[in-house]
Structures are given as C-alpha cells and as structure tokens.
Enzyme design. Sequence first.
Site, PDB file in Angstrom:
ATOM      1  CE1 TYR A  71      -3.619   2.581   0.748  1.00 54.18           C
ATOM      2  CE2 TYR A  71      -2.270   3.273   2.602  1.00 54.18           C
ATOM      3  CZ  TYR A  71      -3.338   3.479   1.765  1.00 54.18           C
ATOM      4  OH  TYR A  71      -4.122   4.603   1.922  1.00 54.18           O
ATOM      5  CG  ASP A 121       5.905   3.526   0.521  1.00 53.84           C
ATOM      6  OD1 ASP A 121       6.300   4.148   1.530  1.00 53.84           O
ATOM      7  OD2 ASP A 121       4.701   3.356   0.251  1.00 53.84           O
ATOM      8  CE  LYS A 181       2.442   5.313   8.016  1.00 51.37           C
ATOM      9  NZ  LYS A 181       1.044   5.433   8.342  1.00 51.37           N
TER      10      LYS A 181
HETATM   11  N1  HOZ Z   1      -0.745   3.798   6.274  1.00 53.73           N
HETATM   12  C1  HOZ Z   1      -1.388   3.434   7.493  1.00 53.73           C
HETATM   13  C2  HOZ Z   1      -1.156   2.015   7.845  1.00 53.73           C
HETATM   14  N2  HOZ Z   1      -1.465   1.060   6.928  1.00 53.73           N
HETATM   15  C3  HOZ Z   1      -2.783   3.738   7.567  1.00 53.73           C
HETATM   16  C4  HOZ Z   1      -3.050   5.152   7.708  1.00 53.73           C
HETATM   17  C5  HOZ Z   1      -4.431   5.378   7.225  1.00 53.73           C
HETATM   18  O1  HOZ Z   1      -4.754   4.883   6.145  1.00 53.73           O
HETATM   19  O2  HOZ Z   1      -5.173   6.044   7.938  1.00 53.73           O
END
Ligand code: HOZ
Length: 428
Positions: free
Chosen positions: A145, A240, A268
């Site tokens: 993702y 990423d 992050k």
């Molecule tokens: N990227 C985050 C963990 N998979 C999720 C953050 C979100 O989509 O709120």
Amino acid sequence: MPDRTKSHALFASALQRIPGGVNSPVRAFRGVGGEPFFVDHAAGARIRDVDGNEYIDYVGTWGPAILGHAPQVVVDAVREAARHGLSYGIPNPLEVEMAELICAWVPSVEKVRMVNSGTEATMSCVRLARGFTGRDKIVKFEGCYHGHVDSLLVRAGSGALTHGRPDSAGVPGALAELTITLPFNDTEALEKIFAAHGPEIAAIIVEPVPANAGLIPPLPGYLQKLRDVCTSHGALLIFDEVMTGFRVAKGGVQELTGVMPDLTAMGKVIGGGLPVGAFGGRAEIMDHLSPDGPVYQAGTLSGNPLAMAAGLAQLRELERTDAWAQLEKLGAQFEQTARAASAAAGKNYAFHRLGSMFCLFFTEEPVRNLDEAKKSDTAAFARFFHHCLDRGVYLAPSQFETGFISTAHTAADIARSAEVAEEALRRS
Ligand code: HOZ
C-alpha cells in the site's frame, strides 16, 4: 467490557456527517467489527478514550509516535516554532535543516523535497519516475500500500485490503492498466514481466519490507534482484519507506540491506506527529522537478515550519538517545514474550518482527506474500483484538496491519501485554 458510552455517542454523530464516521477508513474497525473509541488524551505509550479507559498503544498513530505520544521535546519545538508564525509559503530555515538531515541520514538521497503526507510522497515519486524515464508503466506488488494514489490503488493493502476493495472504484481503467502487479518475493514473475514489458516500465515501487498486509520480510537477495532488474532495464527503483524510514534504522531499510533505490518516499516518523512526507533520491533525477525541470509538483503547506520543527526535534531526539538500539531491545523482548504467549496458548502462529515493527499472523503456515497472509484466520484475529482491547491493550484493528513499539513502552508494559495476549489467544 469497559464502558464506552461517550465514544458510542460520538460515533453515532460522526456517522451522520463523516463518511463511515471516520476520516480514514482503517480507523473504522470494520476488519474486526464493533466501533472505534474516541481519544481524549495520548501520552507516552498510553492512550485514553473519552470514557476514561486507558490502553497500552501499539498503533502509535500508525507509526509516527516512535518516541511515544506527545514527547516533551517535540511539543516544546512546535510551541517555539508557533511563536514565529504558522505558515509562510516562502522558504524558512528549518526546511534547509531538514533537507540536510535527510540527505545525511538516508544513504541514497542526494536531494529531497518536503510534502504533507506519505501519499503525496509516493504520488510524486511515480510522476517523477515517469517524467524522468519517458515511460508510463509502473510495477507494484500485491498487498503493498502506497497511500491513496490513483495509480497505486491496484491490488493494494492496508484499509483497501481490510475492507475488501484492493482495486478502488474511481480509478480509470486506462490508468490502472498502466500498473502491473506482481506477487512479492517471486523472482520468476518479476523476470517474466520485465522480459515482456521492460522498455515500457518507468519504475518498480515497493515497500522494501511490506507492512500493509501484515509485515512480510523480503527473502534473502530479493531486494537486490529488484535493484538489478531495474538497472538492467533502465527503470527506476522506488522504495516506499514511509513506514520503515527512520524507524528500523536511522537510514531505513536501505541502510540495513545496502540496496539503494533511485527514489525514496518518506513520511510518518519524519513529521513527529504532524502531517509531513518527503521524497528524495539521486540529484540527476530530482533535478527533473519544477522549477528546474519539466515535472510539476507543489504544495502550499510543504515545508511548513511547525511540521519541520516537530520532525527535526523527533529525529534529533532519536539520534541523541540512540533510540534504535533501545527499540531493538524492546522489540526483541516483545518477540520473545509474544512467541511464548502464542506457544503457551497452543498456537504456533507466524510472528514477524523488524526492530520495533511486528505482526502476528493467525496462521501456522509461512507468510511470504499476500496470498499466504490471506490464509490467516481473520475471525480469530477479530476475537483476539477485542479481548486485548477490552483488557487495555490496543493493537491495529486489522490482521493486515503492522504493530509499532515506541521508546515509551516499558518492559512492564510488554510483560502485561503478553499476559493479556496469551489469555486472548486461548479464547480466540
Ligand atoms: N498507512 C497506514 C497504515 N497502513 C494507515 C493510515 C491510514 O490509512 O489512515
């Protein structure tokens, strides 16, 4: 079960005005059932809801809270920055400090641009890769993702996977067709696709340690294989490192493995809890960005002084305290107690850890890719999740997410969490 009356009432109101009651789908608890709690306060390793229930938190705002919630050093830096103004829309000195720090820490980065989220960072990497190579196709991996970027919401992980929509509606077919998806850790599939489409492929984008379908380590030599394939076909390699960057090591997975991408997306931890992302890489590629080059990318709030101050304070504190050594120690303790709890409950579940990132898959079979991750017993995970939550341990509300330990977690927190987890595993 703890009283969550106030959270329930807030969620009912939220559902009237916010789609699904949440501002990001992973918060909706759909993967485990029930309703999210609403936060009143978060400090250190603890988060307290509006009904006064307290939880040991292993979500850590999905990664940024590496020093725990609201570390004093970050709060002070934000307060100090705010005295000078909130946003300028013209350069400020903290942007230069941040750029110099990133280039010093992240081995492959020679130039960097700040953005406001991980999504913006990966989106900009993809556009830049296309602009630099003059090619259109992108290779990504099933279950990875990279934020909610149109081109990358194809066989995606995280909330897209949890909610059964790995291919988002609203992404034009013509665009999705330019995204080739492959199973992670499968060298043969990779070679085949490059043999067929090599000259059309602008880039491979990959989470070097996928963390949005649970946590899945690359097999030995796999990342180097990605590097080699890209080099020999004139494609760019994009890491990423939004989740792994500044967390698994000062310089991320690229520092740990020595495999160098052409471009890196960050986010992050870099923002200390404020909305920050960044992308960077070889100067030759980054110089294709406007105003020097033809690839346009911009942002009113990019390099925002509060966000820069928060991020710099957090990064410097990590360095000052050599936090990565402490996180490894806590992670090792967590792993040992989690494995012991799992064994004591008679479950030989797959447990993966990289430093302070972890995932317990509810399957006893090996997990090397998305299809294997999907063999997990998600109903048992949901029972486990709720048992833990009701006893004060907050884990990510989906089997397909990764947990985070912070320097604010203590040995006692971890021991208590293991006790709760063992009981939960017995019942799940
Ligand atoms: N990227 C985050 C963990 N998979 C999720 C953050 C979100 O989509 O709120």
